[in-house]
Write a protein that holds these residues in place. Structure first.
Motif: not given
Length: 168
Positions: A116, A132, A134-135, A139, A163, A166
């Protein structure tokens, strides 16, 4: 016959000039009205966007005088300019993305193969940051507390992290 030809040509030329003048005069008037309507519409759009931008920036250190005054402690040696503080805090927080396990201030442990990292940062006031992260697949957002230490370094504390589900 020549006189009547010149008379007809003169009358025709005068009529042509009158109609041309009339047409061009109405064309100019039409264009002026169209220009006025367009500029009025554009001004209204600019005013609307300015209002929306002001509303969007309501929670920001740039617009919050009370939060700005927090850094003006009254003593001349300990004044922090918020114009320099915001990029410094943002840069420090984004530099932590280089951590092999991901940015520790996302409030989330690594879930998959990707770490992340924080993408965007907004300094809300003299104490809070929203970011903000994300990986690449998942997100989320995090609410951070930040502190300016005596040596003008920064420390961060995760307050809340979430989180998003997805998307398939």
């Amino acid at each position: 016959m020549k006189k009547s030809l010149f008379l007809y040509l003169s009358i025709l030329a005068v009529l042509f000039a009158v109609f041309t003048y009339s047409f061009l005069g109405s064309e100019v008037k039409f264009e002026q009205e169209r220009y006025k309507k367009t500029t009025t519409k554009l001004r209204d759009s600019i005013n609307l966007l300015t209002t929306k931008l002001a509303d969007a920036n309501y929670f920001s250190l740039e617009k919050n005088e009370n939060a700005q005054n927090y850094f003006d402690s009254g003593s001349s040696e300990k004044v922090i300019q918020y114009e320099k503080l915001i990029p410094a805090v943002t840069e420090k927080l984004l530099d932590l993305n280089a951590n092999p396990k991901g940015n520790p201030f996302t409030g989330q442990d690594q879930i998959g193969a990707n770490k992340f990292i924080i993408n965007k940062v907004k300094v809300l006031n003299h104490r809070w940051i929203i970011a903000d992260f994300s990986d690449g697949d998942i997100w989320g957002e995090v609410l951070l507390k930040y502190f300016v230490n005596d040596d003008e370094s920064f420390s961060f504390e995760v307050n809340q992290s979430l989180l998003y589900q997805k998307q398939n």
